[in-house]
Design a protein around this motif. Sequence first.
Motif, PDB file in Angstrom:
ATOM      1  N   PHE A 163       0.821  -1.215   0.000  1.00 34.76           N
ATOM      2  CA  PHE A 163       0.000   0.000   0.000  1.00 34.76           C
ATOM      3  C   PHE A 163       0.853   1.261   0.000  1.00 34.76           C
ATOM      4  N   ASN A 164       2.052   1.192   0.555  1.00 33.10           N
ATOM      5  CA  ASN A 164       2.970   2.321   0.440  1.00 33.10           C
ATOM      6  C   ASN A 164       3.475   2.447  -0.993  1.00 33.10           C
ATOM      7  N   ASP A 165       3.793   1.313  -1.641  1.00 38.02           N
ATOM      8  CA  ASP A 165       4.229   1.343  -3.042  1.00 38.02           C
ATOM      9  C   ASP A 165       3.152   1.921  -3.951  1.00 38.02           C
ATOM     10  N   LEU A 166       1.905   1.599  -3.661  1.00 32.77           N
ATOM     11  CA  LEU A 166       0.783   2.105  -4.454  1.00 32.77           C
ATOM     12  C   LEU A 166       0.443   3.553  -4.113  1.00 32.77           C
ATOM     13  N   LYS A 167       1.067   4.072  -3.067  1.00 32.43           N
ATOM     14  CA  LYS A 167       0.837   5.436  -2.585  1.00 32.43           C
ATOM     15  C   LYS A 167      -0.580   5.627  -2.037  1.00 32.43           C
ATOM     16  N   TRP A 168      -1.175   4.535  -1.556  1.00 32.66           N
ATOM     17  CA  TRP A 168      -2.482   4.619  -0.905  1.00 32.66           C
ATOM     18  C   TRP A 168      -2.332   5.147   0.517  1.00 32.66           C
ATOM     19  N   VAL A 169      -1.146   4.934   1.100  1.00 37.14           N
ATOM     20  CA  VAL A 169      -0.818   5.414   2.440  1.00 37.14           C
ATOM     21  C   VAL A 169       0.628   5.901   2.436  1.00 37.14           C
ATOM     22  N   THR A 170       0.971   6.640   3.478  1.00 34.72           N
ATOM     23  CA  THR A 170       2.362   7.017   3.736  1.00 34.72           C
ATOM     24  C   THR A 170       2.592   6.680   5.193  1.00 34.72           C
ATOM     25  N   SER A 171       3.174   5.522   5.439  1.00 37.82           N
ATOM     26  CA  SER A 171       3.293   5.048   6.813  1.00 37.82           C
ATOM     27  C   SER A 171       4.614   4.327   7.020  1.00 37.82           C
ATOM     28  N   LYS A 172       4.984   4.217   8.283  1.00 36.51           N
ATOM     29  CA  LYS A 172       6.244   3.559   8.644  1.00 36.51           C
ATOM     30  C   LYS A 172       6.037   2.171   9.248  1.00 36.51           C
ATOM     31  N   THR A 173       4.821   1.865   9.681  1.00 33.14           N
ATOM     32  CA  THR A 173       4.546   0.571  10.312  1.00 33.14           C
ATOM     33  C   THR A 173       3.248  -0.004   9.768  1.00 33.14           C
ATOM     34  N   PRO A 174       3.080  -1.333   9.859  1.00 33.38           N
ATOM     35  CA  PRO A 174       1.809  -1.938   9.446  1.00 33.38           C
ATOM     36  C   PRO A 174       0.608  -1.361  10.209  1.00 33.38           C
ATOM     37  N   GLU A 175       0.792  -1.056  11.484  1.00 34.48           N
ATOM     38  CA  GLU A 175      -0.311  -0.490  12.271  1.00 34.48           C
ATOM     39  C   GLU A 175      -0.727   0.883  11.736  1.00 34.48           C
ATOM     40  N   GLN A 176       0.243   1.704  11.373  1.00 33.83           N
ATOM     41  CA  GLN A 176      -0.080   3.003  10.776  1.00 33.83           C
ATOM     42  C   GLN A 176      -0.790   2.821   9.437  1.00 33.83           C
ATOM     43  N   THR A 177      -0.348   1.825   8.680  1.00 36.77           N
ATOM     44  CA  THR A 177      -0.997   1.527   7.396  1.00 36.77           C
ATOM     45  C   THR A 177      -2.449   1.153   7.624  1.00 36.77           C
TER      46      THR A 177
ATOM     47  N   GLU B 100      -4.411   1.918  10.146  1.00 32.53           N
ATOM     48  CA  GLU B 100      -5.167   3.091  10.588  1.00 32.53           C
ATOM     49  C   GLU B 100      -5.483   4.027   9.425  1.00 32.53           C
ATOM     50  N   GLN B 101      -4.495   4.244   8.548  1.00 31.07           N
ATOM     51  CA  GLN B 101      -4.735   5.129   7.407  1.00 31.07           C
ATOM     52  C   GLN B 101      -5.747   4.536   6.436  1.00 31.07           C
ATOM     53  N   LEU B 102      -5.637   3.248   6.136  1.00 32.78           N
ATOM     54  CA  LEU B 102      -6.608   2.606   5.245  1.00 32.78           C
ATOM     55  C   LEU B 102      -8.019   2.687   5.813  1.00 32.78           C
ATOM     56  N   GLU B 103      -8.141   2.364   7.080  1.00 35.13           N
ATOM     57  CA  GLU B 103      -9.468   2.404   7.710  1.00 35.13           C
ATOM     58  C   GLU B 103     -10.012   3.825   7.769  1.00 35.13           C
ATOM     59  N   GLY B 104      -9.127   4.810   7.691  1.00 37.77           N
ATOM     60  CA  GLY B 104      -9.554   6.196   7.723  1.00 37.77           C
ATOM     61  C   GLY B 104     -10.228   6.666   6.445  1.00 37.77           C
ATOM     62  N   TRP B 105      -9.918   6.046   5.313  1.00 41.03           N
ATOM     63  CA  TRP B 105     -10.518   6.518   4.060  1.00 41.03           C
ATOM     64  C   TRP B 105     -11.271   5.442   3.274  1.00 41.03           C
ATOM     65  N   LEU B 106     -10.977   4.187   3.526  1.00 37.79           N
ATOM     66  CA  LEU B 106     -11.639   3.118   2.782  1.00 37.79           C
ATOM     67  C   LEU B 106     -13.002   2.821   3.414  1.00 37.79           C
ATOM     68  N   PRO B 107     -14.068   2.802   2.617  1.00 36.50           N
ATOM     69  CA  PRO B 107     -15.393   2.519   3.188  1.00 36.50           C
ATOM     70  C   PRO B 107     -15.405   1.177   3.941  1.00 36.50           C
ATOM     71  N   ARG B 108     -16.051   1.179   5.073  1.00 32.03           N
ATOM     72  CA  ARG B 108     -16.080   0.008   5.952  1.00 32.03           C
ATOM     73  C   ARG B 108     -16.587  -1.246   5.247  1.00 32.03           C
ATOM     74  N   ASP B 109     -17.526  -1.099   4.317  1.00 34.47           N
ATOM     75  CA  ASP B 109     -18.070  -2.274   3.634  1.00 34.47           C
ATOM     76  C   ASP B 109     -17.055  -2.913   2.672  1.00 34.47           C
ATOM     77  N   LYS B 110     -15.915  -2.272   2.445  1.00 32.21           N
ATOM     78  CA  LYS B 110     -14.850  -2.825   1.590  1.00 32.21           C
ATOM     79  C   LYS B 110     -13.761  -3.525   2.400  1.00 32.21           C
ATOM     80  N   TRP B 111     -13.749  -3.378   3.702  1.00 34.80           N
ATOM     81  CA  TRP B 111     -12.681  -3.918   4.535  1.00 34.80           C
ATOM     82  C   TRP B 111     -12.524  -5.427   4.365  1.00 34.80           C
ATOM     83  N   GLY B 112     -13.608  -6.152   4.342  1.00 35.22           N
ATOM     84  CA  GLY B 112     -13.532  -7.606   4.202  1.00 35.22           C
ATOM     85  C   GLY B 112     -12.892  -8.032   2.890  1.00 35.22           C
ATOM     86  N   LYS B 113     -13.225  -7.323   1.808  1.00 37.96           N
ATOM     87  CA  LYS B 113     -12.631  -7.639   0.514  1.00 37.96           C
ATOM     88  C   LYS B 113     -11.146  -7.326   0.505  1.00 37.96           C
TER      89      LYS B 113
END
Length: 102
Positions: A26-40, A42-55
């Motif tokens: 996700f950092n390579d795709l520039k979907w997030v800018t993070s240093k740890t998996p946990e930050q990744t 948190e950032q994904l959950e911040g913008w990705l609609p909840r109904d997409k999380w399972g996919k």
Amino acid sequence: MAYIVEQIVFNKSTGIGVDTHMHRLFNDLKWVTSKTPEQTREQLEGWLPRDKWGKVNMIWVGFGQESQQQKEKILKKAFVCSQPIQALGLLKMVGVDLKKEG
């Protein structure tokens, strides 16, 4: 990985499971800018609609593992898929060296 187990066993998604492969991806795709998996996560959950999380949990974990550890295998899949040019472009975006691995 508890989020992935939760998705499979209970068909419920209360978060996105991010391993080191997904973190890099996700950092390579520039979907997030993070240093740890946990930050990744948190950032994904911040913008990705909840109904997409399972996919995300089901699709991207395998893709991340194959694109980083099983490059020959994922390249073969890319060549035989319905949109090989796009698939190869995505692999290039996430750091698969098509000349070296192909």
